[in-house]
Design a protein around this motif. Sequence first.
Motif, PDB file in Angstrom:
ATOM      1  N   THR A 181     -14.857 -33.031 -60.779  1.00 20.82           N
ATOM      2  CA  THR A 181     -15.677 -32.462 -61.448  1.00 20.82           C
ATOM      3  C   THR A 181     -16.196 -30.943 -60.064  1.00 20.82           C
ATOM      4  O   THR A 181     -17.097 -30.789 -59.210  1.00 20.82           O
ATOM      5  CB  THR A 181     -16.039 -32.805 -62.096  1.00 20.82           C
ATOM      6  OG1 THR A 181     -16.079 -33.259 -63.018  1.00 20.82           O
ATOM      7  CG2 THR A 181     -16.786 -31.244 -62.689  1.00 20.82           C
ATOM      8  N   LEU A 182     -15.990 -29.725 -60.360  1.00 17.30           N
ATOM      9  CA  LEU A 182     -16.224 -28.597 -59.572  1.00 17.30           C
ATOM     10  C   LEU A 182     -16.447 -27.708 -60.303  1.00 17.30           C
ATOM     11  O   LEU A 182     -15.633 -27.756 -61.648  1.00 17.30           O
ATOM     12  CB  LEU A 182     -15.348 -28.504 -58.681  1.00 17.30           C
ATOM     13  CG  LEU A 182     -14.147 -29.059 -57.676  1.00 17.30           C
ATOM     14  CD1 LEU A 182     -13.112 -28.741 -56.649  1.00 17.30           C
ATOM     15  CD2 LEU A 182     -15.894 -29.500 -56.198  1.00 17.30           C
ATOM     16  N   LYS A 183     -17.448 -27.122 -59.514  1.00 17.60           N
ATOM     17  CA  LYS A 183     -17.539 -25.613 -60.879  1.00 17.60           C
ATOM     18  C   LYS A 183     -16.585 -24.661 -60.612  1.00 17.60           C
ATOM     19  O   LYS A 183     -16.033 -24.606 -58.641  1.00 17.60           O
ATOM     20  CB  LYS A 183     -19.105 -25.497 -59.909  1.00 17.60           C
ATOM     21  CG  LYS A 183     -19.775 -25.771 -61.122  1.00 17.60           C
ATOM     22  CD  LYS A 183     -20.819 -26.054 -62.336  1.00 17.60           C
ATOM     23  CE  LYS A 183     -21.457 -26.730 -62.379  1.00 17.60           C
ATOM     24  NZ  LYS A 183     -22.044 -26.773 -63.993  1.00 17.60           N
ATOM     25  N   LYS A 184     -16.764 -23.652 -60.606  1.00 17.10           N
ATOM     26  CA  LYS A 184     -15.851 -22.273 -60.620  1.00 17.10           C
ATOM     27  C   LYS A 184     -16.258 -21.640 -58.765  1.00 17.10           C
ATOM     28  O   LYS A 184     -14.987 -21.398 -58.218  1.00 17.10           O
ATOM     29  CB  LYS A 184     -16.217 -21.068 -61.319  1.00 17.10           C
ATOM     30  CG  LYS A 184     -15.375 -19.765 -61.037  1.00 17.10           C
ATOM     31  CD  LYS A 184     -15.571 -18.806 -61.869  1.00 17.10           C
ATOM     32  CE  LYS A 184     -14.630 -17.412 -60.933  1.00 17.10           C
ATOM     33  NZ  LYS A 184     -15.015 -16.352 -62.127  1.00 17.10           N
ATOM     34  N   HIS A 185     -16.686 -21.586 -58.672  1.00 18.69           N
ATOM     35  CA  HIS A 185     -17.809 -21.060 -57.413  1.00 18.69           C
ATOM     36  C   HIS A 185     -17.231 -21.832 -56.484  1.00 18.69           C
ATOM     37  O   HIS A 185     -16.672 -21.614 -54.681  1.00 18.69           O
ATOM     38  CB  HIS A 185     -19.200 -20.752 -57.548  1.00 18.69           C
ATOM     39  CG  HIS A 185     -20.355 -21.838 -56.966  1.00 18.69           C
ATOM     40  ND1 HIS A 185     -20.653 -21.999 -57.859  1.00 18.69           N
ATOM     41  CD2 HIS A 185     -20.550 -22.524 -55.783  1.00 18.69           C
ATOM     42  CE1 HIS A 185     -20.776 -23.037 -58.071  1.00 18.69           C
ATOM     43  NE2 HIS A 185     -21.430 -23.599 -56.397  1.00 18.69           N
ATOM     44  N   GLU A 186     -17.531 -23.405 -56.596  1.00 18.05           N
ATOM     45  CA  GLU A 186     -16.630 -24.494 -55.450  1.00 18.05           C
ATOM     46  C   GLU A 186     -15.372 -23.880 -54.982  1.00 18.05           C
ATOM     47  O   GLU A 186     -14.415 -24.594 -54.519  1.00 18.05           O
ATOM     48  CB  GLU A 186     -16.638 -25.877 -55.838  1.00 18.05           C
ATOM     49  CG  GLU A 186     -18.543 -25.985 -55.907  1.00 18.05           C
ATOM     50  CD  GLU A 186     -19.267 -27.219 -56.985  1.00 18.05           C
ATOM     51  OE1 GLU A 186     -20.409 -27.270 -55.633  1.00 18.05           O
ATOM     52  OE2 GLU A 186     -18.246 -27.473 -57.544  1.00 18.05           O
ATOM     53  N   ILE A 187     -14.659 -23.888 -56.491  1.00 19.34           N
ATOM     54  CA  ILE A 187     -13.058 -23.877 -56.724  1.00 19.34           C
ATOM     55  C   ILE A 187     -13.060 -22.981 -55.543  1.00 19.34           C
ATOM     56  O   ILE A 187     -12.087 -22.531 -54.680  1.00 19.34           O
ATOM     57  CB  ILE A 187     -12.674 -23.593 -57.717  1.00 19.34           C
ATOM     58  CG1 ILE A 187     -12.210 -25.059 -58.266  1.00 19.34           C
ATOM     59  CG2 ILE A 187     -11.180 -23.557 -57.775  1.00 19.34           C
ATOM     60  CD1 ILE A 187     -12.559 -25.456 -60.039  1.00 19.34           C
ATOM     61  N   MET A 188     -13.547 -21.438 -55.701  1.00 17.03           N
ATOM     62  CA  MET A 188     -12.827 -20.314 -54.763  1.00 17.03           C
ATOM     63  C   MET A 188     -13.521 -20.359 -53.274  1.00 17.03           C
ATOM     64  O   MET A 188     -12.676 -20.165 -52.743  1.00 17.03           O
ATOM     65  CB  MET A 188     -13.567 -19.166 -55.512  1.00 17.03           C
ATOM     66  CG  MET A 188     -13.251 -18.994 -57.139  1.00 17.03           C
ATOM     67  SD  MET A 188     -11.718 -18.987 -56.651  1.00 17.03           S
ATOM     68  CE  MET A 188     -11.261 -17.137 -55.944  1.00 17.03           C
ATOM     69  N   ALA A 189     -14.614 -21.343 -52.891  1.00 17.53           N
ATOM     70  CA  ALA A 189     -15.081 -22.326 -51.650  1.00 17.53           C
ATOM     71  C   ALA A 189     -13.986 -22.559 -51.311  1.00 17.53           C
ATOM     72  O   ALA A 189     -13.938 -22.533 -49.684  1.00 17.53           O
ATOM     73  CB  ALA A 189     -16.693 -22.412 -51.834  1.00 17.53           C
ATOM     74  N   VAL A 190     -12.679 -23.624 -52.111  1.00 26.99           N
ATOM     75  CA  VAL A 190     -12.270 -24.236 -51.694  1.00 26.99           C
ATOM     76  C   VAL A 190     -10.522 -23.051 -50.675  1.00 26.99           C
ATOM     77  O   VAL A 190     -10.417 -23.867 -49.757  1.00 26.99           O
ATOM     78  CB  VAL A 190     -11.876 -25.518 -52.071  1.00 26.99           C
ATOM     79  CG1 VAL A 190     -10.748 -26.435 -52.069  1.00 26.99           C
ATOM     80  CG2 VAL A 190     -13.215 -26.733 -52.409  1.00 26.99           C
TER      81      VAL A 190
END
Length: 100
Positions: free
Chosen positions: A25-34
Amino acid sequence: MSYTPVVSKYHKFLASAMMPYNGQTLKKHEIMAVLLAKYPGLSEKQRQWIFPSDHCENHVCKGACDCAGSQNAIFRQVSRGTYIVVVGDTPCIGTDLGHP
């Protein structure tokens, strides 16, 4: 005018970046960082077209990626801005991703 072709253009890049996170489970900002860590060459203009909500199996936005609402989706939205990665071994991912 539909934005689906533009949004769908980034599907393979997002799916490729998310594969190691399948089931998490990831937040939008974590997805974009990856995504940006894997593809640092994405321009600001390109980034403006990439939204996890456009790649969900259980949520379809107007102009979403072709994968939305299908087994080729990358995410399952659990709440606004929070997603479970469900990319698995998505068959639409090729080995040659080219350049974003």
